[in-house]
Design an enzyme around this catalytic site. Structure first.
Site, PDB file in Angstrom:
ATOM      1  N   ARG A 113     -55.159 -28.410  29.850  1.00 48.00           N
ATOM      2  CA  ARG A 113     -54.873 -29.408  31.094  1.00 48.00           C
ATOM      3  C   ARG A 113     -53.590 -30.218  30.602  1.00 48.00           C
ATOM      4  O   ARG A 113     -53.479 -30.204  29.255  1.00 48.00           O
ATOM      5  CB  ARG A 113     -56.039 -30.563  30.913  1.00 48.00           C
ATOM      6  CG  ARG A 113     -55.703 -31.859  31.915  1.00 48.00           C
ATOM      7  CD  ARG A 113     -55.886 -31.403  33.554  1.00 48.00           C
ATOM      8  NE  ARG A 113     -55.934 -32.462  34.067  1.00 48.00           N
ATOM      9  CZ  ARG A 113     -55.989 -32.620  35.496  1.00 48.00           C
ATOM     10  NH1 ARG A 113     -55.450 -31.319  36.030  1.00 48.00           N
ATOM     11  NH2 ARG A 113     -56.305 -33.349  36.341  1.00 48.00           N
ATOM     12  N   THR A 389     -54.318 -25.982  44.237  1.00 45.45           N
ATOM     13  CA  THR A 389     -54.588 -25.484  43.060  1.00 45.45           C
ATOM     14  C   THR A 389     -55.126 -23.814  43.213  1.00 45.45           C
ATOM     15  O   THR A 389     -55.150 -23.435  44.283  1.00 45.45           O
ATOM     16  CB  THR A 389     -55.937 -26.178  42.387  1.00 45.45           C
ATOM     17  OG1 THR A 389     -55.161 -27.542  42.309  1.00 45.45           O
ATOM     18  CG2 THR A 389     -56.325 -25.704  40.990  1.00 45.45           C
ATOM     19  N   THR A 407     -53.252 -24.984  37.993  1.00 46.87           N
ATOM     20  CA  THR A 407     -52.557 -25.828  39.091  1.00 46.87           C
ATOM     21  C   THR A 407     -51.411 -26.389  38.691  1.00 46.87           C
ATOM     22  O   THR A 407     -50.838 -26.766  37.173  1.00 46.87           O
ATOM     23  CB  THR A 407     -53.502 -27.067  39.511  1.00 46.87           C
ATOM     24  OG1 THR A 407     -53.023 -27.294  40.794  1.00 46.87           O
ATOM     25  CG2 THR A 407     -53.600 -28.163  38.963  1.00 46.87           C
ATOM     26  N   ASN A 409     -50.793 -29.271  40.558  1.00 46.04           N
ATOM     27  CA  ASN A 409     -51.262 -30.289  41.381  1.00 46.04           C
ATOM     28  C   ASN A 409     -50.974 -30.088  42.649  1.00 46.04           C
ATOM     29  O   ASN A 409     -51.674 -29.598  43.366  1.00 46.04           O
ATOM     30  CB  ASN A 409     -50.685 -31.722  40.832  1.00 46.04           C
ATOM     31  CG  ASN A 409     -51.678 -32.684  41.503  1.00 46.04           C
ATOM     32  OD1 ASN A 409     -52.849 -32.672  41.580  1.00 46.04           O
ATOM     33  ND2 ASN A 409     -51.268 -34.084  41.356  1.00 46.04           N
ATOM     34  N   SER A 460     -59.768 -34.476  36.159  1.00 49.20           N
ATOM     35  CA  SER A 460     -59.757 -33.412  37.234  1.00 49.20           C
ATOM     36  C   SER A 460     -60.999 -33.123  37.823  1.00 49.20           C
ATOM     37  O   SER A 460     -61.995 -33.738  37.281  1.00 49.20           O
ATOM     38  CB  SER A 460     -59.093 -31.984  36.186  1.00 49.20           C
ATOM     39  OG  SER A 460     -59.172 -30.888  37.150  1.00 49.20           O
ATOM     40  N   GLY A 481     -58.850 -27.069  45.556  1.00 49.45           N
ATOM     41  CA  GLY A 481     -59.098 -28.134  46.512  1.00 49.45           C
ATOM     42  C   GLY A 481     -59.259 -29.478  46.232  1.00 49.45           C
ATOM     43  O   GLY A 481     -59.750 -30.336  46.634  1.00 49.45           O
TER      44      GLY A 481
END
Ligand code: GLY
Length: 579
Positions: A113, A389, A407, A409, A460, A481
């Site tokens: 992340r 994503t 992703t 974002n 997340s 999503g």
């Protein structure tokens, strides 16, 4: 069957994997899936890849064909998507990967992340007491230190069989020589022109010199991105975090009021975490722990419903959907209070996935009426999470499996390309809760769990998941999503393991989404009006606008065959079985 042979068979089947399509008794079997489900999966005998974009899927399949394992293929797909699916594929973003390795029968959750810069503050975007949305979403200040390069490198170096250079090579070639624009990319680039066109570096890459759009079938080359990929091939991750790419990204930041410095880039770390584990009617689920909220809340919902006979109630019946909505309401209420970066906030994961707690909160669900969300937990502002994503699933013939969601974002991140790199920047810091900031009478700042802080990772919803049956990977799934991801993955898993659907049917059935606040259910078309009427009479409220929810890429392994499916909701996805 003689005892010796049986023992040998069990050792081959459990210890490594079944190369021979056979059931647990060792009887040869043709592929079988339930055709009553109305949808047919892709079948493979020696592995499977399922990806949101076709060229990247083909690269994953080629790696498996030439003997690479699932982790090699997953890393190659991840890098290739950065070129062919710039909407969400990336090396300027981050994500989460669940890796199962057959040899040691181990499963790990790789957290790559993005991380906030050292100077990031909780009120970073507050101007005149209000969050400045442009700053929070479309400026360089919205970018976290990217994790994808470090995450893919760790996966392939620790669990793969190929070198980082080898898994980067196909992406490099695609960026350097170009690939044919496909219709969905043409559409996405046209739709995002205002944003991408406003950034000189991105405009130069994604639109022609005269400013016009690329059309389907034309070649898109990304020379700066190719140079960046080449640098990583030559110098490894140091090129990205300490070397020439880090220098270009941080120079771009310094010149444009961004936050990320060379020290921030060098400080980035990938974490290998213990997955969050759950069980459901004999299946074991391994999914993503914090800073993703996805895994713990999916397991929480499954626990809540484990003692209901949903199958007897019927798939997408009013009774089942009522329970789904109420379970979602509770899980998302808890999520608003507890989810965030575990290095900064003590997240009660064990409590949230505890079966006794699940019984308590299940008992509070009335069967004859919808609750209102205020009755479940106090209201609080929640961050908007973009649905842009992407997820992919890979499994190889040895039984290794990868479930990866990553992703930028928003689609194309913040729409800004760091000058000279060809790399689109993420706007992941927008996943922090940005308001309110003012302490209450007791001095508590609400949103603390997910408030922006230096070196912190934003909460997340990504839920890459592997479900095990008899201790072997059975279902690999996940979805994009934003905040809806958890509910999409939950329903996909339930479709397979509660409702016995084949993986194609499980991916195709209409989905619903409720996130506690606002107190509204989104429902895809395909649920009958009679069902909606019953739910409305019970007090459920529905969004009037219809939309699609999620886009899964899933694989089921059973009796020596791989069954795969991509979501019919996505254009240009591909699932390829290896034979
Ligand atoms: N940015 C979407 C997520 O992390 O869930």
């Amino acid at each position: 069957m003689c005892k010796m042979f049986k023992l040998l068979l069990i050792t081959v089947y459990v210890g490594s994997f079944s190369f021979v399509p056979a059931n647990a008794q060792g009887e040869y079997k043709l592929p079988s899936y339930s055709s009553r489900d109305g949808f047919v999966p892709v079948v493979g005998k020696n592995g499977m890849v399922s990806v949101r974009e076709t060229i990247a899927a083909e690269i994953g399949a080629e790696i498996l064909e030439k003997g690479g394992n699932a982790i090699d293929a997953a890393a190659a797909v991840g890098f290739a998507l950065a070129v062919t699916y710039p909407q969400a594929g990336n090396i300027g973003g981050g994500g989460f990967m669940i890796v199962h390795t057959a040899k040691n029968n181990t499963t790990v959750a790789i957290d790559y992340r993005e991380m906030a810069a050292g100077t990031a503050r909780h009120d970073q975007y507050v101007i005149d007491d209000k969050v400045d949305q442009k700053l929070a979403k479309f400026s360089r200040q919205s970018s976290g230190v990217p994790g994808t390069v470090a995450g893919m490198a760790l996966a392939v170096e620790k669990y793969g069989t190929m070198s980082l250079r080898e898994v980067l090579e196909p992406a490099y070639k695609l960026a350097n020589k170009g690939f044919k624009i496909y219709t969905q990319l043409e559409m996405s680039l046209a739709r995002s022109k205002e944003r991408l066109g406003a950034d000189p570096a991105a405009a130069k890459v994604f639109y022609k010199a005269d400013g016009s759009n690329y059309k389907t079938g034309e070649i898109l080359k990304q020379k700066d991105l190719a140079k960046s990929l080449r640098a990583i091939m030559r110098q490894g991750t140091d090129a990205f975090y300490k070397g020439e790419i880090a220098e270009k990204i941080t120079a771009d930041m310094a010149a444009n009021d961004g936050l990320i410095t060379m020290a921030d880039m060098a400080a980035y770390k990938v974490y290998e975490r213990e997955p969050v584990y759950g069980t459901y009617k004999g299946y074991k689920i391994a999914t993503m722990p914090p800073p993703s909220s996805g895994g713990m809340h999916m397991i929480q919902m499954m626990n809540m419903l484990e003692n209901d006979d949903l199958k007897a109630q019927g798939h997408n019946s009013a009774a089942t959907l009522h329970l789904y909505i109420e379970a979602m309401r509770q899980a998302y209420a808890d999520r608003s209070l507890y989810a965030g970066d575990p290095a900064f906030f003590n997240i009660p994961v064990d409590k949230l996935i505890n079966k006794e707690y699940a019984k308590e909160i299940r008992a509070r669900i009335p069967l004859d009426r919808a609750r209102v969300s205020a009755e479940v937990a106090p209201t609080k502002n929640l961050a908007y999470e973009s649905p842009e994503t992407t997820h992919y699933s890979v499994m190889d013939k040895w039984g290794n499996a990868v479930s990866n969601t990553y992703t930028l974002n928003f689609g194309f991140g913040n729409g800004i390309m760091a000058e000279g790199t060809g790399i689109l920047l993420n706007n992941e810091l927008d996943d922090f809760d940005h308001e309110p900031y003012k302490p209450d009478a007791n001095g508590n700042v609400s949103g603390k769990a997910n408030a922006q802080e230096p070196y912190k990772r934003p909460r997340s919803s990504m839920t890459p998941t592997i479900v095990f049956k008899d201790d072997m990977p059975f279902l690999i799934t996940g979805s994009p999503g934003g905040g809806t991801i958890i509910n999409t993955v939950f329903q996909t898993v339930m479709n397979v393991i509660e409702f016995d659907m084949n993986v194609a049917a499980a991916s195709s059935k209409p989905r619903i989404n409720h996130q506690w606040m606002p107190d509204m259910t989104t429902i895809e078309s395909g649920v009958s009006q009679d069902t909606l009427n019953i739910l409305t009479d019970m007090g459920h409220k529905f969004n009037s606008g219809r939309r699609t929810l999620g886009s899964t890429n899933s694989i089921v392994y059973r009796d020596g065959y791989f069954y795969g499916a991509h979501d019919p909701r996505s254009m240009n996805a591909a699932t390829i079985g290896i034979n």
